[in-house]
Motif scaffolding. Structure first.
Motif, PDB file in Angstrom:
ATOM      1  N   VAL A  92       7.661   0.434  -6.287  1.00  0.00           N
ATOM      2  CA  VAL A  92       8.084  -0.426  -5.003  1.00  0.00           C
ATOM      3  C   VAL A  92       7.406   1.107  -3.944  1.00  0.00           C
ATOM      4  CG1 VAL A  92       9.820   0.703  -3.003  1.00  0.00           C
ATOM      5  CG2 VAL A  92      10.455  -0.868  -5.403  1.00  0.00           C
ATOM      6  N   ASP A  93       6.984   2.323  -4.637  1.00  0.00           N
ATOM      7  CA  ASP A  93       6.191   4.019  -3.629  1.00  0.00           C
ATOM      8  C   ASP A  93       5.436   3.682  -4.483  1.00  0.00           C
ATOM      9  OD1 ASP A  93       6.977   4.578  -5.780  1.00  0.00           O
ATOM     10  OD2 ASP A  93       8.014   6.409  -4.599  1.00  0.00           O
ATOM     11  N   GLY A  94       4.819   3.071  -6.438  1.00  0.00           N
ATOM     12  CA  GLY A  94       3.520   2.824  -6.480  1.00  0.00           C
ATOM     13  C   GLY A  94       3.458   4.280  -7.360  1.00  0.00           C
ATOM     14  N   THR A  95       4.505   4.873  -7.312  1.00  0.00           N
ATOM     15  CA  THR A  95       4.761   6.191  -8.142  1.00  0.00           C
ATOM     16  C   THR A  95       4.896   6.579  -9.656  1.00  0.00           C
ATOM     17  OG1 THR A  95       6.440   7.284  -7.337  1.00  0.00           O
ATOM     18  CG2 THR A  95       5.043   7.617  -6.134  1.00  0.00           C
ATOM     19  N   ARG A  96       5.188   5.223 -10.024  1.00  0.00           N
ATOM     20  CA  ARG A  96       6.360   4.772 -11.580  1.00  0.00           C
ATOM     21  C   ARG A  96       4.865   3.852 -12.163  1.00  0.00           C
ATOM     22  NH1 ARG A  96       9.953   6.146  -7.462  1.00  0.00           N
ATOM     23  NH2 ARG A  96      11.285   7.565  -8.056  1.00  0.00           N
ATOM     24  N   PRO A  97       5.168   3.967 -13.036  1.00  0.00           N
ATOM     25  CA  PRO A  97       4.534   2.950 -13.888  1.00  0.00           C
ATOM     26  C   PRO A  97       5.192   1.652 -14.120  1.00  0.00           C
ATOM     27  CG  PRO A  97       4.132   5.060 -15.528  1.00  0.00           C
ATOM     28  CD  PRO A  97       5.455   5.121 -14.162  1.00  0.00           C
ATOM     29  N   GLY A  98       4.321   0.460 -13.526  1.00  0.00           N
ATOM     30  CA  GLY A  98       5.262  -0.920 -13.892  1.00  0.00           C
ATOM     31  C   GLY A  98       4.838  -2.034 -15.253  1.00  0.00           C
ATOM     32  N   LEU A  99       5.168  -2.503 -15.260  1.00  0.00           N
ATOM     33  CA  LEU A  99       5.292  -3.213 -16.787  1.00  0.00           C
ATOM     34  C   LEU A  99       5.492  -4.456 -16.611  1.00  0.00           C
ATOM     35  CD1 LEU A  99       5.936  -3.252 -19.777  1.00  0.00           C
ATOM     36  CD2 LEU A  99       7.980  -3.762 -18.963  1.00  0.00           C
ATOM     37  N   ARG A 113       2.819   0.701  -0.138  1.00  0.00           N
ATOM     38  CA  ARG A 113       1.316   0.159   0.833  1.00  0.00           C
ATOM     39  C   ARG A 113       1.384  -1.404   1.440  1.00  0.00           C
ATOM     40  NH1 ARG A 113      -2.883   0.644   3.703  1.00  0.00           N
ATOM     41  NH2 ARG A 113      -4.718   0.049   2.587  1.00  0.00           N
ATOM     42  N   LEU A 114       1.728  -2.152   1.307  1.00  0.00           N
ATOM     43  CA  LEU A 114       1.991  -3.418   2.280  1.00  0.00           C
ATOM     44  C   LEU A 114       2.720  -3.604   3.341  1.00  0.00           C
ATOM     45  CD1 LEU A 114       2.712  -6.141  -0.543  1.00  0.00           C
ATOM     46  CD2 LEU A 114       0.587  -5.414  -0.182  1.00  0.00           C
ATOM     47  N   GLN A 115       3.568  -2.206   3.631  1.00  0.00           N
ATOM     48  CA  GLN A 115       4.480  -1.950   5.112  1.00  0.00           C
ATOM     49  C   GLN A 115       3.338  -1.573   5.706  1.00  0.00           C
ATOM     50  OE1 GLN A 115       7.529   0.675   3.530  1.00  0.00           O
ATOM     51  NE2 GLN A 115       9.118  -1.304   4.272  1.00  0.00           N
ATOM     52  N   THR A 116       2.084  -1.057   5.232  1.00  0.00           N
ATOM     53  CA  THR A 116       1.621  -0.431   6.712  1.00  0.00           C
ATOM     54  C   THR A 116      -0.192  -1.223   6.842  1.00  0.00           C
ATOM     55  OG1 THR A 116      -0.088   0.411   4.713  1.00  0.00           O
ATOM     56  CG2 THR A 116       1.844   2.127   4.911  1.00  0.00           C
ATOM     57  N   LEU A 117      -0.399  -2.821   5.934  1.00  0.00           N
ATOM     58  CA  LEU A 117      -0.923  -3.635   6.048  1.00  0.00           C
ATOM     59  C   LEU A 117      -0.535  -4.202   8.349  1.00  0.00           C
ATOM     60  CD1 LEU A 117      -1.860  -5.427   3.211  1.00  0.00           C
ATOM     61  CD2 LEU A 117      -3.124  -3.361   4.260  1.00  0.00           C
ATOM     62  N   PRO A 118      -1.978  -4.040   8.780  1.00  0.00           N
ATOM     63  CA  PRO A 118      -1.636  -4.720  10.124  1.00  0.00           C
ATOM     64  C   PRO A 118      -1.018  -6.471  10.030  1.00  0.00           C
ATOM     65  CG  PRO A 118      -3.674  -4.695   9.538  1.00  0.00           C
ATOM     66  CD  PRO A 118      -3.294  -3.982   8.228  1.00  0.00           C
ATOM     67  N   THR A 119       0.365  -5.998  11.308  1.00  0.00           N
ATOM     68  CA  THR A 119       1.195  -7.323  11.333  1.00  0.00           C
ATOM     69  C   THR A 119       0.441  -8.152  12.589  1.00  0.00           C
ATOM     70  OG1 THR A 119       1.915  -6.224  13.367  1.00  0.00           O
ATOM     71  CG2 THR A 119       3.365  -5.979  10.774  1.00  0.00           C
ATOM     72  N   ASP A 120      -0.501  -8.285  13.411  1.00  0.00           N
ATOM     73  CA  ASP A 120      -1.890  -9.014  13.830  1.00  0.00           C
ATOM     74  C   ASP A 120      -2.842  -9.838  12.858  1.00  0.00           C
ATOM     75  OD1 ASP A 120      -2.557  -9.379  16.851  1.00  0.00           O
ATOM     76  OD2 ASP A 120      -4.357  -8.687  15.498  1.00  0.00           O
ATOM     77  N   GLU A 167      -6.199   8.944  -2.021  1.00  0.00           N
ATOM     78  CA  GLU A 167      -6.804   9.240  -3.621  1.00  0.00           C
ATOM     79  C   GLU A 167      -7.628   7.877  -3.476  1.00  0.00           C
ATOM     80  OE1 GLU A 167      -3.658  12.103  -5.867  1.00  0.00           O
ATOM     81  OE2 GLU A 167      -4.548   9.652  -6.652  1.00  0.00           O
ATOM     82  N   PRO A 168      -8.415   8.147  -4.079  1.00  0.00           N
ATOM     83  CA  PRO A 168     -10.054   6.784  -4.927  1.00  0.00           C
ATOM     84  C   PRO A 168      -8.910   5.363  -5.245  1.00  0.00           C
ATOM     85  CG  PRO A 168     -10.698   8.054  -5.303  1.00  0.00           C
ATOM     86  CD  PRO A 168      -9.024   9.157  -4.555  1.00  0.00           C
ATOM     87  N   GLY A 169      -8.904   4.849  -4.552  1.00  0.00           N
ATOM     88  CA  GLY A 169      -8.144   3.540  -5.003  1.00  0.00           C
ATOM     89  C   GLY A 169      -6.769   3.210  -4.102  1.00  0.00           C
ATOM     90  N   TYR A 170      -6.404   4.079  -3.322  1.00  0.00           N
ATOM     91  CA  TYR A 170      -5.316   3.679  -2.609  1.00  0.00           C
ATOM     92  C   TYR A 170      -5.419   2.793  -1.669  1.00  0.00           C
ATOM     93  CZ  TYR A 170      -1.853   3.765   0.570  1.00  0.00           C
ATOM     94  OH  TYR A 170      -0.170   3.909   1.247  1.00  0.00           O
ATOM     95  N   GLU A 171      -6.148   2.440  -0.840  1.00  0.00           N
ATOM     96  CA  GLU A 171      -6.431   1.371  -0.171  1.00  0.00           C
ATOM     97  C   GLU A 171      -6.476  -0.333  -0.952  1.00  0.00           C
ATOM     98  OE1 GLU A 171      -7.563   1.721   3.196  1.00  0.00           O
ATOM     99  OE2 GLU A 171      -6.446   3.801   2.663  1.00  0.00           O
ATOM    100  N   THR A 172      -6.840  -0.142  -1.751  1.00  0.00           N
ATOM    101  CA  THR A 172      -6.573  -1.783  -2.529  1.00  0.00           C
ATOM    102  C   THR A 172      -5.431  -1.392  -3.789  1.00  0.00           C
ATOM    103  OG1 THR A 172      -7.414  -0.658  -4.860  1.00  0.00           O
ATOM    104  CG2 THR A 172      -8.737  -1.756  -2.870  1.00  0.00           C
ATOM    105  N   SER A 173      -4.173  -0.205  -3.601  1.00  0.00           N
ATOM    106  CA  SER A 173      -2.845  -0.661  -3.813  1.00  0.00           C
ATOM    107  C   SER A 173      -2.362  -1.912  -3.130  1.00  0.00           C
ATOM    108  CB  SER A 173      -2.476   0.438  -3.943  1.00  0.00           C
ATOM    109  OG  SER A 173      -2.623   1.763  -4.236  1.00  0.00           O
TER     110      SER A 173
END
Length: 343
Positions: A162-169, A202-209, A191-197
């Motif tokens: 959910v928050d990207g800090t743990r390995p997924g599968l 991370r998705l919660q921070t994207l624009p809503t307009d 950090e490099p790459g965060y913008e494309t997480s």
């Protein structure tokens, strides 16, 4: 001249693709992928490789067998310059009357989809949980004797922190790892790459307009690309992000309203996902792969996204117009307490 492919990464291709491609086709595919990452498509987002390799392989075989490939629809979105494909039964693997099966009204449809998405309840999730997505998928494989052929439908499961800090599968039949393939944690903010997480926080921070979202979508391509098509990049990115993630309702609505502003998007009244469900789709003729159409498929009643597919819009070598080159169906979305755990 020989080509050593032993050290080339296999993670970018669907399972089983390497077993079924001839060596000369593999060289063409890998070259196309490398060029795709550097200049042409300009996408830095991770997605299953479906259309690019198939078309590259088809063109390679066309050269080898002496087939002439002509015509282009140039990503206009209408397909009017391409003859209609043959009639037949619409299935997960074939789209009849391709190029004569579209109509206008994409903006109105996407606005309805956005309204429904905005009204969906927000998920109450914890940072230590995982988003679980189960899909049915099939991607085309290529051979010089058969041409492009969809592999058998199979399930794909993904667990994302959910928050990207743990390995997924990820788990998918044919994977070389018996218990699935681990996904690396996402970069931390700054950090490099965060913008494309693509994790939920991370998705919660994207624009809503809608206008701000469209601007953000168009900014995500590789700026070093010399022949970028911002509208094509934006349309495909919408599908990439919405298909295999859990999206905050207001952000999801913004994605659809932004897509409604992209030129060249049309409606496909009858589109079939990998599960065989008939829905309505919005589609765009691919600006980078003339002869391919990218589609987002929705349930006709609920307007929920039920799949994504790529369809050949013209005959190229042994690829038939109307042939589906990649297809998915979303079967389940949920939040679970641990990776590997099912709802």
């Amino acid at each position: 001249m020989t080509h050593d492919t032993s050290s080339l990464p296999e993670r970018d291709l669907p399972p089983g693709r390497h077993r079924q491609l001839k060596e000369h086709v593999m060289r063409e595919i890998r070259q196309a992928q490398a060029e795709d990452r550097k200049t042409t498509r300009g996408r830095r987002w991770s997605r299953p490789v479906v259309v690019g390799p198939v078309i590259a392989a088809a063109l390679a075989l066309a050269v080898i067998t002496g087939v002439t490939v002509t015509g282009t629809d140039g990503g206009s979105g209408s397909g009017s310059s391409t003859p209609a494909g043959k009639d037949g039964k619409a299935t997960y693997a074939f789209a009849p009357m391709i190029n004569a099966d579209t109509k206008g009204g994409a903006a109105a449809l996407l606005d309805r989809v956005a309204t429904v998405a905005a009204q969906s309840p927000a998920d109450d999730v914890r940072d230590d949980q995982f988003v679980y997505i189960r899909s049915l998928v099939a991607y085309a494989t290529m051979s010089d004797d058969v041409g492009a052929e969809l592999e058998p439908l199979h399930e794909r499961e993904v667990w994302r922190s959910v928050d990207g800090t743990r390995p997924g599968l990820t788990r998918e039949p044919g994977d070389e790892f018996s218990d699935g393939r681990e996904l690396e944690p996402a970069p931390a903010p700054g950090e490099p790459g965060y913008e494309t997480s693509t994790h939920y926080r991370r998705l919660q921070t994207l624009p809503t307009d809608a206008d701000a979202m469209l601007k953000w979508l168009r900014s995500q391509g590789d700026e070093s690309g010399e022949e970028r098509n911002l509208d094509q990049d934006a349309f495909v990115l919408v599908g990439d992000l919405l298909h295999e993630s859990l999206m905050p309702p207001d952000v999801s609505a913004a994605f659809f309203r932004a897509a409604a502003k992209i030129p060249g998007v049309v409606v496909v009244p009858d589109a079939v996902n990998a599960e065989g469900r008939h829905g309505v789709a919005v589609a765009r003729y691919d600006s980078y792969n003339p002869g391919v159409r990218d589609e987002l498929i929705f349930d006709k009643k609920t307007l929920e996204l039920i799949g994504v597919r790529n369809v050949a819009t013209k005959a190229i070598g042994k690829i038939e117009a109307g042939q589906v080159l990649g297809t998915t169906a979303v079967l389940q979305r949920a939040v679970v307490d641990a990776k590997g755990k099912r709802p």
